[in-house]
Enzyme design. Sequence first.
Site, PDB file in Angstrom:
ATOM      1  N   GLU A 454       0.834  -1.222   0.000  1.00  0.00           N
ATOM      2  CA  GLU A 454       0.000   0.000   0.000  1.00  0.00           C
ATOM      3  C   GLU A 454       0.862   1.264   0.000  1.00  0.00           C
ATOM      4  O   GLU A 454       0.616   2.209   0.744  1.00  0.00           O
ATOM      5  CB  GLU A 454      -0.968   0.012   1.193  1.00  0.00           C
ATOM      6  CG  GLU A 454      -2.144  -0.927   0.986  1.00  0.00           C
ATOM      7  CD  GLU A 454      -3.286  -0.685   1.968  1.00  0.00           C
ATOM      8  OE1 GLU A 454      -3.411   0.427   2.495  1.00  0.00           O
ATOM      9  OE2 GLU A 454      -4.060  -1.626   2.188  1.00  0.00           O
TER      10      GLU A 454
HETATM   11  C1  LIG Z   1       3.066  -8.992  -0.088  1.00  0.00           C
HETATM   12  C2  LIG Z   1       2.570  -7.939  -1.010  1.00  0.00           C
HETATM   13  C3  LIG Z   1       1.206  -7.791  -1.214  1.00  0.00           C
HETATM   14  C4  LIG Z   1       0.735  -6.854  -2.136  1.00  0.00           C
HETATM   15  N1  LIG Z   1      -0.605  -6.807  -2.452  1.00  0.00           N
HETATM   16  C5  LIG Z   1      -1.005  -6.080  -3.521  1.00  0.00           C
HETATM   17  C6  LIG Z   1      -2.338  -6.174  -4.031  1.00  0.00           C
HETATM   18  O1  LIG Z   1      -3.182  -6.897  -3.496  1.00  0.00           O
HETATM   19  N2  LIG Z   1      -2.658  -5.463  -5.132  1.00  0.00           N
HETATM   20  C7  LIG Z   1      -1.760  -4.666  -5.754  1.00  0.00           C
HETATM   21  O2  LIG Z   1      -2.102  -4.068  -6.770  1.00  0.00           O
HETATM   22  N3  LIG Z   1      -0.500  -4.506  -5.288  1.00  0.00           N
HETATM   23  C8  LIG Z   1      -0.091  -5.213  -4.202  1.00  0.00           C
HETATM   24  N4  LIG Z   1       1.204  -5.092  -3.747  1.00  0.00           N
HETATM   25  C9  LIG Z   1       2.085  -4.054  -4.291  1.00  0.00           C
HETATM   26  C10 LIG Z   1       2.426  -2.998  -3.208  1.00  0.00           C
HETATM   27  O3  LIG Z   1       1.256  -2.326  -2.849  1.00  0.00           O
HETATM   28  C11 LIG Z   1       3.488  -1.933  -3.546  1.00  0.00           C
HETATM   29  O4  LIG Z   1       2.960  -0.909  -4.219  1.00  0.00           O
HETATM   30  C12 LIG Z   1       4.595  -2.409  -4.313  1.00  0.00           C
HETATM   31  O5  LIG Z   1       5.142  -3.548  -3.704  1.00  0.00           O
HETATM   32  C13 LIG Z   1       5.688  -1.354  -4.451  1.00  0.00           C
HETATM   33  O6  LIG Z   1       6.336  -1.697  -5.628  1.00  0.00           O
HETATM   34  P1  LIG Z   1       7.706  -2.510  -5.674  1.00  0.00           P
HETATM   35  O7  LIG Z   1       7.685  -3.575  -4.650  1.00  0.00           O
HETATM   36  O8  LIG Z   1       7.878  -2.891  -7.088  1.00  0.00           O
HETATM   37  O9  LIG Z   1       8.769  -1.454  -5.213  1.00  0.00           O
HETATM   38  P2  LIG Z   1       9.455  -0.337  -6.111  1.00  0.00           P
HETATM   39  O10 LIG Z   1       8.418   0.505  -6.732  1.00  0.00           O
HETATM   40  O11 LIG Z   1      10.464  -0.968  -6.984  1.00  0.00           O
HETATM   41  O12 LIG Z   1      10.162   0.547  -4.991  1.00  0.00           O
HETATM   42  C14 LIG Z   1      11.407   0.151  -4.424  1.00  0.00           C
HETATM   43  C15 LIG Z   1      11.787   1.172  -3.359  1.00  0.00           C
HETATM   44  O13 LIG Z   1      11.903   2.456  -3.944  1.00  0.00           O
HETATM   45  C16 LIG Z   1      11.135   3.392  -3.217  1.00  0.00           C
HETATM   46  N5  LIG Z   1      10.625   4.413  -4.137  1.00  0.00           N
HETATM   47  C17 LIG Z   1       9.980   4.233  -5.308  1.00  0.00           C
HETATM   48  N6  LIG Z   1       9.672   5.411  -5.841  1.00  0.00           N
HETATM   49  C18 LIG Z   1      10.124   6.362  -4.988  1.00  0.00           C
HETATM   50  C19 LIG Z   1      10.135   7.790  -4.979  1.00  0.00           C
HETATM   51  N7  LIG Z   1       9.610   8.499  -5.945  1.00  0.00           N
HETATM   52  N8  LIG Z   1      10.713   8.411  -3.943  1.00  0.00           N
HETATM   53  C20 LIG Z   1      11.277   7.708  -2.937  1.00  0.00           C
HETATM   54  N9  LIG Z   1      11.296   6.385  -2.898  1.00  0.00           N
HETATM   55  C21 LIG Z   1      10.734   5.718  -3.906  1.00  0.00           C
HETATM   56  C22 LIG Z   1      10.025   2.591  -2.588  1.00  0.00           C
HETATM   57  O14 LIG Z   1       9.548   3.249  -1.420  1.00  0.00           O
HETATM   58  C23 LIG Z   1      10.744   1.299  -2.258  1.00  0.00           C
HETATM   59  O15 LIG Z   1      11.376   1.429  -1.031  1.00  0.00           O
HETATM   60  C24 LIG Z   1       1.657  -6.001  -2.797  1.00  0.00           C
HETATM   61  C25 LIG Z   1       3.033  -6.124  -2.541  1.00  0.00           C
HETATM   62  C26 LIG Z   1       3.494  -7.082  -1.677  1.00  0.00           C
HETATM   63  C27 LIG Z   1       4.968  -7.208  -1.475  1.00  0.00           C
END
Ligand SMILES: Cc1cc2nc3c(=O)[nH]c(=O)nc-3n(C[C@H](O)[C@H](O)[C@H](O)COP(=O)(O)OP(=O)(O)OC[C@H]3O[C@@H](n4cnc5c(N)ncnc54)[C@H](O)[C@@H]3O)c2cc1C
Length: 780
Positions: A454
């Site tokens: 989230e």
């Molecule tokens: C267990 C789990 C359950 C989930 N459930 C759902 C679901 O039901 N439905 C759904 O649609 N999604 C879901 N997600 C997705 C989740 O909501 C996150 O949005 C998503 O994991 C973030 O993308 P990423 O992991 O690819 O991280 P990335 O986007 O690759 O980010 C990596 C890091 O970079 C940081 N970052 C990225 N952009 C910026 C910025 N502009 N400034 C500063 N820092 C930044 C982030 O904070 C993070 O620390 C889930 C994820 C997980 C792991």
Amino acid sequence: MTAILIVVAVLAAIALVAPIRRAVFSNPILGVYRRILPDMSQTEKEAIDAGTVWWDGDLFSGKPDWDKLLRTPEARLTAEEQAFLDGPCEELCAMTDDWEITHERYDLPPKVWQYIKDKGFLGMIIPKKYGGLQFSALAHSAVVMKLATRSNAASVSVMVPNSLGPAELLLHYGTEEQKNYYLPRLAKGQEVPCFALTSPEAGSDAASIPDFGVVCKGMWQGKETLGMRVTWDKRYITLGPVATLLGLAFRLYDPEKLLGEKEDLGITCALVPTNTPGVNIGRRHLPLNAVFQNGPNSGKDVFMPLEWIIGGRDYAGKGWMMLMNCLAAGRAISLPTSSVGGAKAMARYTGAYARVRSQFKTPIGKLEGVEDALGRIAANAYMMDAGRIMTAGAVDAGEKPSVISAIMKLHMTERVRKVIDDAMDIHGGKGICLGPNNWVGRGYQVVPVGITVEGANILTRTLIVFGQGAIRCHPYVLREMLAAKNEDRAAGSIEFDRALSGHIVHTAANKLRAFFHAITGSAFASAPELAAPETRAYYKDLSRISAAFAFLADVSMLVLGGSLKRKEKISGRLGDALSMLYLGSATLKRFEDTGRPAEDLPMVHYAMQDILYQAQQALDGVIANFPSRLVAAGLRVVLFPLGKRFSPPSDELNHQCAALLLAPSAARDRLTLGMYLSKSEADPTGQLEAAFLATIACEPIEKKLREAVKGGKLERRMQEDLAALARDKGVLSAEEYTLWQRKETLRKGVIKVDDFPQDFGRAEALARLDDTKPAIAKAA
Ligand SMILES: Cc1cc2nc3c(=O)[nH]c(=O)nc-3n(C[C@H](O)[C@H](O)[C@H](O)COP(=O)(O)OP(=O)(O)OC[C@H]3O[C@@H](n4cnc5c(N)ncnc54)[C@H](O)[C@@H]3O)c2cc1C
């Protein structure tokens, strides 16, 4: 003299006569503002417009109206909601065995799934007219929290359908037909929903999802139908592997202009039954041994009717607006609440363990180093629960607090990480070795899940809390931005002039306020009439921080302009100060709402002193790193003319907080109210509570034994023998001996750590892996 009078008259004319002021002052600024104002994408606009401003607006004003906050009625559960918590929710907790779920089955047992569906856990936010439970946000939060104290998988499986997903979107935007069909089915668990936004290429930057649909005609149930061919590749989707109804976000295009003139319609949300041909669903991820269902799904050119768009074809392209508008309520409840559950459980279990477990002939909780961690756990749990209850109350009062929901998501998941780190350290090896008798280890494993989902916390902290807050909660910034973008230039100029004039007065007033409160030690800052005498000073200090924060926010926006968006280390710290103001407000309100119990005061003092210190450090960090050193010097004079006044909580306060977890008390029960407490000594946590009480009950017996040894009445021996000897020699009565024996049995059960056969977990692996094949063939 005449010259001075002329200058004063000219300045007065500029200040007071609007047309003159516009011509010589605000219009030139408006010109520059229009040039430097960064362009906002439609999705950014929709994110900023979403939700409501509540107490965050007061905190941004520099002069929060505390009486208003304290007059806000405390959220309370209805009798029906309480009965659900004491009935089905208690029963569900009793049915779940975390080791069975996380290790033996890698899933909830079928009977638990069925119970969740049958009792309506998946439809807590659905109105009764559709067969749902129609619970308040507070009740929804209380259910998720209680489940989180027992089983993470159960809590997540219940939380997700009640958060941002098909039901919430249908309730706000669904057509009557969609609502009438799906909501009763979702309420009764006949459909298991999930919502798929995230894709491999678009994680945090979710608005840039590459998944797409193309409007076209196709055959549907034997008839030519206007629909769309959708291609997607999603991952991390919670409940995805078991979902029957897939909420799907994709970008919709209409190249043949079958729906109108626009070709790129924008992000669109549809509901797709997972048995639709072409939907690939069912594979799983394993998020850090948290075995709630989570996995990828995909589809290529899957044809679906336009009627599957949530809200029907009128809502094609409005998906991002829908998601942003529905995000706040769920984000304010789900992860914050489950984090509070984790903190409550850790407070109760760790305190009990620290009393039962002795080293150096002392309960470890009484050793100062351990006490340090224990005191932090108590104060964090108090503050977190305060935030949970105040925020759920705001949602129940009709708010959709977008900035506050981000603060809650960020800080509750971060604080529970600290709580669990402390709990792990106190449990030592007992927390490390996994097994049915470990009540800490799985919590430690799953904490990063809440940090990431989230909106991952780094992004939430550095981009959302202050970024969105500065525009939404500031009394003038959004008005100025809208005026600058107004295509009616004359109207824009008038509105900009009004907003700018107000803004200047606001900034100047906060500068004076911040400086005055700093040099007077907040003595004249505002505090509510209604506040308890013991906490009045904290309101005053928060008022001072609010003024300092508001002034610093304005200077940062003025000096750094659009580049502040990229200066995430600065905006992250500003967000921290705002967050501390919110959590401090919640802590003080909780103390009032619970009737100012004196026993809770150590936790209130600790939490408030920590909050004020953190807020001060955040403001100081902005000044220390401000790109213009000249401006930074001026800021320091205004905000900290006498230096930094707030210090971290004292060791004595920490000792008092730790003591609250080391003995049964009303304060301990209030702190952990709402968590599941097993009554069975066959259950490891039920055994822990029994051992805790028995240990305390046996402390006089222990003293007798010690004195008898010291006085030479008894020889020092192994403790079991010693107690038997003491009974035989009349030092202990038969009743005391029985009590002692029972305590010893319970204590041994508590300190026991699980062990497994030598081939534990290997038999299955060996059957799967054929070690006789050459390594190279296996790699291929
Ligand atoms: C267990 C789990 C359950 C989930 N459930 C759902 C679901 O039901 N439905 C759904 O649609 N999604 C879901 N997600 C997705 C989740 O909501 C996150 O949005 C998503 O994991 C973030 O993308 P990423 O992991 O690819 O991280 P990335 O986007 O690759 O980010 C990596 C890091 O970079 C940081 N970052 C990225 N952009 C910026 C910025 N502009 N400034 C500063 N820092 C930044 C982030 O904070 C993070 O620390 C889930 C994820 C997980 C792991």
